[in-house]
Design an enzyme around this catalytic site. Sequence first.
Site, mmCIF file in Angstrom:
data_model
loop_
_atom_site.group_PDB
_atom_site.id
_atom_site.type_symbol
_atom_site.label_atom_id
_atom_site.label_comp_id
_atom_site.label_asym_id
_atom_site.label_seq_id
_atom_site.Cartn_x
_atom_site.Cartn_y
_atom_site.Cartn_z
ATOM 1 N N SER A 15 41.723 -30.845 -29.504
ATOM 2 C CA SER A 15 41.853 -31.860 -28.463
ATOM 3 C C SER A 15 40.692 -32.847 -28.533
ATOM 4 O O SER A 15 39.646 -32.555 -29.124
ATOM 5 C CB SER A 15 41.893 -31.193 -27.081
ATOM 6 O OG SER A 15 40.716 -30.421 -26.878
ATOM 7 N N SER A 268 30.427 -30.072 -22.319
ATOM 8 C CA SER A 268 31.186 -29.268 -23.266
ATOM 9 C C SER A 268 32.662 -29.284 -22.916
ATOM 10 O O SER A 268 33.035 -29.399 -21.754
ATOM 11 C CB SER A 268 30.667 -27.823 -23.256
ATOM 12 O OG SER A 268 31.555 -26.957 -23.932
ATOM 13 N N LYS A 269 33.496 -29.109 -23.942
ATOM 14 C CA LYS A 269 34.934 -29.003 -23.706
ATOM 15 C C LYS A 269 35.309 -27.639 -23.155
ATOM 16 O O LYS A 269 36.370 -27.459 -22.593
ATOM 17 C CB LYS A 269 35.706 -29.223 -25.017
ATOM 18 C CG LYS A 269 35.933 -30.660 -25.376
ATOM 19 C CD LYS A 269 37.066 -30.823 -26.367
ATOM 20 C CE LYS A 269 36.713 -30.348 -27.743
ATOM 21 N NZ LYS A 269 37.766 -30.709 -28.735
ATOM 22 N N ARG A 270 34.421 -26.679 -23.312
ATOM 23 C CA ARG A 270 34.826 -25.298 -23.039
ATOM 24 C C ARG A 270 34.032 -24.588 -21.952
ATOM 25 O O ARG A 270 34.401 -23.509 -21.535
ATOM 26 C CB ARG A 270 34.722 -24.480 -24.329
ATOM 27 C CG ARG A 270 35.628 -25.010 -25.422
ATOM 28 C CD ARG A 270 35.412 -24.282 -26.737
ATOM 29 N NE ARG A 270 36.277 -24.803 -27.773
ATOM 30 C CZ ARG A 270 35.993 -25.859 -28.511
ATOM 31 N NH1 ARG A 270 34.874 -26.507 -28.324
ATOM 32 N NH2 ARG A 270 36.828 -26.277 -29.444
#
Length: 515
Positions: A15, A268-270
Amino acid sequence: MDKVRVRFAPSPTGSLHIGGVRTALYNYLLARKHGGKMLLRIEDTDQTRFVPGAEAYILDALEWMGIEIDEGIVKGGKDLGPHAPYRQSERKPIYREYAERLVKEGKAYYAFDTAEELESMRKELEAAQVATAQYNAVTRMKMKNSLTLSPEETARRLAAGDAHVIRIKLNPRDEVRLNDMVRGWVSWHATELDDKVLLKSDGMPTYHLASVVDDHLMEISHVIRGEEWLPSAPIHVLLYRYLGWEATMPRFAHISLVLNPDGNGKLSKRDAGIGDFPRIPLSWTDPVTGQKAIGFREEGYLPDAMANFLAFLGWNPGTEQELFSIDELIQAFSLERMNKAGARFDIQKARWYNQQYIRMMADEKLGGLVIQDAKNRAAGLDEALVPKFVRLFKERVTFVHEIVSESTGLLIAPESYETEVASKKWTSEAVRGIEAFKVALAGASPEVNAEEAKNLLHDVLESLGIKMGKVMQSLRLAITGKGAGPDLMLIIEVLGRDETVKRLDAAIERLPVID
């Protein structure tokens, strides 16, 4: 400004991070302001990190944001423009040509070192307490490369197909200076750098070679990218110098990082521990792990609101104005007004922008979004009532889907009533006024409108000598179960005469009078 050509060059590894969307947006704004071109190039040279569906995701995300591509990869998977192809994996022969040219000119060299030999060098340098283990002007002379091997041995290894890479050959006396459009003058000495790999053993280029070659051949005028790429800049400047392209080198602008809401570290993406909010534009399901992540679109954010919010994460228009249309952003944008410091990702500010854009939206357009959202959720909303729902909730919601949920909730008769309001406001005087209003309303038209309901209530209370303030909150409680909310008379119009009378009857029967 001369011809402006910018590019957004993501890797299809999953993504798209919202920070990448911001980078694309800045490129787009600059191109549009100066009548230039926006290119989309896919940097997929690391095939081990390629994720199926990631390229299509990037295209969908840019389309949702309204970022139009003039040249490059477009919907349908085709290239658009004279510099095709725009996937780096399809440009492989081009990079080898320039890498070999650098070798012939003594500006790069073949290196045959194995992974074990490189690891041994690293450990040796660590044991000698060398600050950074680098493959540089000193260490390269102890390794297996075309600088230490004879020309005959080098040719033999190449002919035999021995695994090798091509490394840039740095001159330890070189100094690199770059006038960055955000950072100002930045300088590095070659002794701080190492001989980066330009062409990998699989024949694919590294980011350093591929981005420089492509930016030159695609006539890129400005490279706008994240601050994390600044350490790569001296190698890129040197490549422009070594390839004789310094005169046409693009202007660099290394934009600030997008930080976590608390300002500590890059967003962060996570990292779910920093707050429950999206970090990607569209929802994404990892094709390998099956892990799902919700996107800003699915959460209910409007693309124009996101553009406005993201533009302010690292840029300052120099005015007090906060709400900009996309055309206004284009006119106001300039790289000279970029901030050097990292920008905190304030999700509450993003919500505020979304709220403001809903309020500014034309009722008809907003109604269309409400209808579509209701269909997506199978909410079964009566489309004929949507204009009234928009009037009711437009000023009170942050997301379009809240209009749908509030509207469907309103159509359900209350099962309970706010205790605190009932215990203070459900007086005998209020009930007397409500009962009289109920009787009067029962004699009105079934399609009673808000103005008629208001006049009816006013006349009834005036005839009883009861002030409006003594009744209004109790009346709202009886109809909605709540002590606060949008225009009560409009709610009565939406519900109609019979449903309103039914709810008043139920409240009078259920609620105990407090005096």
